[in-house]
Design a protein around this motif. Sequence first.
Motif, mmCIF file in Angstrom:
data_model
loop_
_atom_site.group_PDB
_atom_site.id
_atom_site.type_symbol
_atom_site.label_atom_id
_atom_site.label_comp_id
_atom_site.label_asym_id
_atom_site.label_seq_id
_atom_site.Cartn_x
_atom_site.Cartn_y
_atom_site.Cartn_z
ATOM 1 N N VAL A 1 0.818 -1.208 0.000
ATOM 2 C CA VAL A 1 0.000 0.000 0.000
ATOM 3 C C VAL A 1 0.855 1.262 0.000
ATOM 4 O O VAL A 1 0.392 2.321 -0.444
ATOM 5 N N ALA B 1 -0.149 4.361 -2.306
ATOM 6 C CA ALA B 1 -0.398 5.724 -1.844
ATOM 7 C C ALA B 1 0.435 6.724 -2.633
ATOM 8 O O ALA B 1 -0.028 7.820 -2.956
ATOM 9 N N GLU C 1 -6.389 3.113 6.545
ATOM 10 C CA GLU C 1 -5.972 4.140 5.583
ATOM 11 C C GLU C 1 -4.495 4.437 5.747
ATOM 12 O O GLU C 1 -3.998 4.530 6.883
ATOM 13 N N ASP D 1 -1.763 7.181 4.211
ATOM 14 C CA ASP D 1 -1.405 8.356 3.392
ATOM 15 C C ASP D 1 -2.463 8.659 2.335
ATOM 16 O O ASP D 1 -2.141 8.916 1.162
ATOM 17 N N GLY D 2 -3.719 8.588 2.727
ATOM 18 C CA GLY D 2 -4.807 8.940 1.822
ATOM 19 C C GLY D 2 -5.350 7.803 0.984
ATOM 20 O O GLY D 2 -6.374 7.966 0.314
ATOM 21 N N THR D 3 -4.673 6.651 0.989
ATOM 22 C CA THR D 3 -5.161 5.480 0.260
ATOM 23 C C THR D 3 -5.833 4.526 1.236
ATOM 24 O O THR D 3 -5.248 4.161 2.261
ATOM 25 N N GLN D 4 -7.060 4.134 0.933
ATOM 26 C CA GLN D 4 -7.752 3.176 1.777
ATOM 27 C C GLN D 4 -7.261 1.762 1.448
ATOM 28 O O GLN D 4 -7.005 1.433 0.287
#
Length: 371
Positions: free
Chosen positions: A298, A302, A338, A340-343
């Motif tokens: 991830v 992100a 989550e 850094d803004g990515t789920q």
Amino acid sequence: MGFLVLAAVVIAAAHYYLWRRLVVDTTRPGRWRRVFTWAVAGIASVLLLTLTAGRFMDLTWLAWPGYVWVALMFYLTLILAVLEIPRLVARKTVAVDEDRRRLLGRGVALAAGVGAATTVGFGIASALGPPEVTRVPIALPRLDPRVRGLRIAVVSDIHLGPLTGIGHTERIVRLINESEADIVTIVGDLVDGTVAELGDLARPLADLERPSYFVTGNHEYFTRGGPQQWVDELERLGVRCLRNERVEITHGGGVFDLAGINDLGGRAFAEPPDLSRALDGRVPDRAVVLLAHQPVQVGDAAGHGVDLQLSGHTHGGQLWPFGAVVKAQQGAVAGLSEVDGTQLFVTRGAGYWGPPVRVGAPPEITVVELT
């Protein structure tokens, strides 16, 4: 080779400890102690044979007792270790002779045996039972409003192998079809063997009723001959393999991108994950959902502005309390988080690896609804 040496050392140490607590502490020197000593040595040999020779020859008949003993060994060792404190307190505070010491040892052994057998028994029932179908709404701010309500079936870590049988695949396919998902995603670790060995077990995947997509997991790279054989077989069954590539998914007149990258294990095969390649040429403001087997990927997602990553790999820890170890290595064990803004959504997986046992981490198939 290094892993096998480490495994042999750990197994030897665990069995020595079990021998001390379950045999030496509970028996007098003589015939029965020799019998139980050979029994411990025998089951340790079965386990080592299962973990080593089983990679190179068909030892299915040994797999069940070997892998079940892995779980029993672990929980026996764990419970006995916990009982060390009251055992030591009892020996220090109460004057005991050899007979009473053996009686105490037998009580400790009985408690550990009952606790381990009960835990593993429930764990087997959980692992071999039907996966739970969970439904999780996930909001993506950049999602085209016309796509809202689309359902993605997420299944991972099916681990087709000699212990599963074709019924395992048939049940998973039936549950996915009954879930009324719009698309199906298989997020790695589908198999533990070659197409020649396990092709028949994968055949029910052809009955999936919705467009289906697959990305490799680390176990596809462990397979003799590499993952290409399974890529070809899945394509034949109607499952599209996303290997550092993406597809446009249309729904209700709207569009989003579904991308898939290779597992980190692909580095050894000159097939590393390449998210830049997968996202090359896409419309920048369009929502993107990424299939990546390992949650730890991830960070890269992100960095590329991915909205949602769907992963597996962790099995939810499979055997409590291994979830803590998995979280330290992967950053997430199960559920939605989550980075850094990515789920990131991690499913617990629908199968098992090694022991056919799940404790505190029941199998699941997840239906993600985009909102």
